[in-house]
Scaffold this motif. Structure first.
Motif, PDB file in Angstrom:
ATOM      1  N   PRO A  78       0.879  -1.023  -0.037  1.00 25.65           N
ATOM      2  CA  PRO A  78      -0.086   0.051  -0.024  1.00 25.65           C
ATOM      3  C   PRO A  78       0.886   1.209   0.085  1.00 25.65           C
ATOM      4  CG  PRO A  78       0.006  -1.044   2.067  1.00 25.65           C
ATOM      5  CD  PRO A  78       0.643  -2.095   1.130  1.00 25.65           C
ATOM      6  N   GLY A  79       0.382   2.347  -0.512  1.00 24.69           N
ATOM      7  CA  GLY A  79       0.985   3.530  -0.715  1.00 24.69           C
ATOM      8  C   GLY A  79       0.762   4.474  -1.865  1.00 24.69           C
ATOM      9  N   ILE A  80       1.424   5.406  -1.839  1.00 24.59           N
ATOM     10  CA  ILE A  80       1.364   6.318  -3.210  1.00 24.59           C
ATOM     11  C   ILE A  80       1.645   5.659  -4.656  1.00 24.59           C
ATOM     12  CG2 ILE A  80       2.021   8.436  -4.256  1.00 24.59           C
ATOM     13  CD1 ILE A  80       2.655   9.479  -1.504  1.00 24.59           C
ATOM     14  N   GLN A  81       0.398   5.773  -5.329  1.00 24.58           N
ATOM     15  CA  GLN A  81       0.432   5.056  -6.498  1.00 24.58           C
ATOM     16  C   GLN A  81       0.491   6.078  -7.637  1.00 24.58           C
ATOM     17  OE1 GLN A  81      -2.467   5.019  -8.806  1.00 24.58           O
ATOM     18  NE2 GLN A  81      -1.886   3.510 -10.301  1.00 24.58           N
ATOM     19  N   GLN A  82      -0.088   7.268  -7.534  1.00 25.17           N
ATOM     20  CA  GLN A  82       0.141   8.333  -8.556  1.00 25.17           C
ATOM     21  C   GLN A  82      -0.210   9.798  -7.905  1.00 25.17           C
ATOM     22  OE1 GLN A  82      -3.995   9.301 -10.172  1.00 25.17           O
ATOM     23  NE2 GLN A  82      -4.251   7.027  -9.746  1.00 25.17           N
ATOM     24  N   ILE A  83       0.358  10.717  -8.750  1.00 25.25           N
ATOM     25  CA  ILE A  83      -0.087  12.201  -8.655  1.00 25.25           C
ATOM     26  C   ILE A  83      -0.628  12.314  -9.823  1.00 25.25           C
ATOM     27  CG2 ILE A  83       1.974  12.938  -9.647  1.00 25.25           C
ATOM     28  CD1 ILE A  83       1.821  15.059  -7.250  1.00 25.25           C
ATOM     29  N   ALA A  84      -1.940  13.093  -9.418  1.00 25.47           N
ATOM     30  CA  ALA A  84      -2.678  13.884 -10.670  1.00 25.47           C
ATOM     31  C   ALA A  84      -2.753  15.361 -10.709  1.00 25.47           C
ATOM     32  CB  ALA A  84      -3.999  13.509 -10.332  1.00 25.47           C
ATOM     33  N   TYR A  85      -2.429  15.756 -11.784  1.00 17.75           N
ATOM     34  CA  TYR A  85      -2.295  16.991 -11.920  1.00 17.75           C
ATOM     35  C   TYR A  85      -3.719  17.637 -12.917  1.00 17.75           C
ATOM     36  CZ  TYR A  85       2.394  17.066 -10.937  1.00 17.75           C
ATOM     37  OH  TYR A  85       3.707  16.774 -10.178  1.00 17.75           O
ATOM     38  N   ARG A  86      -4.538  18.644 -12.520  1.00 21.37           N
ATOM     39  CA  ARG A  86      -5.683  19.328 -12.968  1.00 21.37           C
ATOM     40  C   ARG A  86      -5.192  20.225 -14.252  1.00 21.37           C
ATOM     41  NH1 ARG A  86      -8.060  22.484  -8.789  1.00 21.37           N
ATOM     42  NH2 ARG A  86      -8.260  20.327  -7.817  1.00 21.37           N
ATOM     43  N   VAL A  87      -5.900  19.702 -15.353  1.00 26.17           N
ATOM     44  CA  VAL A  87      -5.704  20.596 -16.595  1.00 26.17           C
ATOM     45  C   VAL A  87      -7.048  21.053 -17.259  1.00 26.17           C
ATOM     46  CG1 VAL A  87      -3.558  19.141 -17.184  1.00 26.17           C
ATOM     47  CG2 VAL A  87      -5.857  18.311 -18.129  1.00 26.17           C
ATOM     48  N   THR A  88      -7.056  22.040 -18.210  1.00 31.86           N
ATOM     49  CA  THR A  88      -8.303  22.610 -18.677  1.00 31.86           C
ATOM     50  C   THR A  88      -8.676  21.784 -19.779  1.00 31.86           C
ATOM     51  OG1 THR A  88      -7.133  24.146 -19.740  1.00 31.86           O
ATOM     52  CG2 THR A  88      -7.761  24.862 -17.727  1.00 31.86           C
ATOM     53  N   ASP A  89      -7.738  21.248 -20.578  1.00 34.69           N
ATOM     54  CA  ASP A  89      -8.096  20.262 -21.641  1.00 34.69           C
ATOM     55  C   ASP A  89      -7.240  19.272 -21.827  1.00 34.69           C
ATOM     56  OD1 ASP A  89      -8.341  19.200 -24.321  1.00 34.69           O
ATOM     57  OD2 ASP A  89      -8.844  21.009 -25.127  1.00 34.69           O
TER      58      ASP A  89
END
Length: 145
Positions: A78-89
């Motif tokens: 278990p643990g950090i699997q991803q980082i997600a960045y917000r985008v407009t498109d």
């Protein structure tokens, strides 16, 4: 290109234990829960408070032993699997990143949590980190099926 850190995805083997830990120990609020059959996960979005506009934590639990999250847990625990960045498109961002030599996991965006559109940068092209691109549902009209 990126407008914010959308969320950090954390793989958990037991969904309810994950929810209980993050809400009971850290006092986080569950903002959204769903099952994503296509990606083979049960997921919850949590926030440090009740404000859904900031960076969130996404708990990801496998639905089957063959899911990507199950395989991640087998390799890493278990643990950090991803980082997600917000985008407009997400489609335009993916096209730009492809032009810059990066591989994306999908040819076209897919449905993500709460009706968002998503794609992922291959970890080998992002310093060993799975990077998710997230276009919130409020930023688009139609969601691919």
């Amino acid at each position: 290109m990126f407008t914010a850190i959308d969320h950090v995805g954390i793989a958990v083997a037991d969904y309810q234990n994950g929810i209980d830990f993050y809400t009971g120990t850290f006092g986080m609020t569950v903002l959204h829960e769903e099952v994503n059959e296509e990606q083979g996960v049960r997921e919850a979005m949590l926030a440090p408070g009740s404000d859904a506009s900031g960076t969130q934590i996404q708990l990801l639990a496998p639905l089957t032993l063959e899911s990507t999250i199950a395989k991640f847990l087998d390799r890493n625990g278990p643990g950090i699997q991803q980082i997600a960045y917000r985008v407009t498109d997400v489609a335009a961002t993916a096209a730009t990143l492809r032009e810059r030599g990066l591989r994306l996991l999908y040819d076209a965006p897919k449905r993500g949590t709460a009706g968002s559109l998503v794609n992922f940068i291959h970890p080998k092209d992002a310093g060993g980190i799975l990077v998710e691109l997230v276009q919130p549902a409020t930023d688009h009209q139609t969601v691919p099926q």
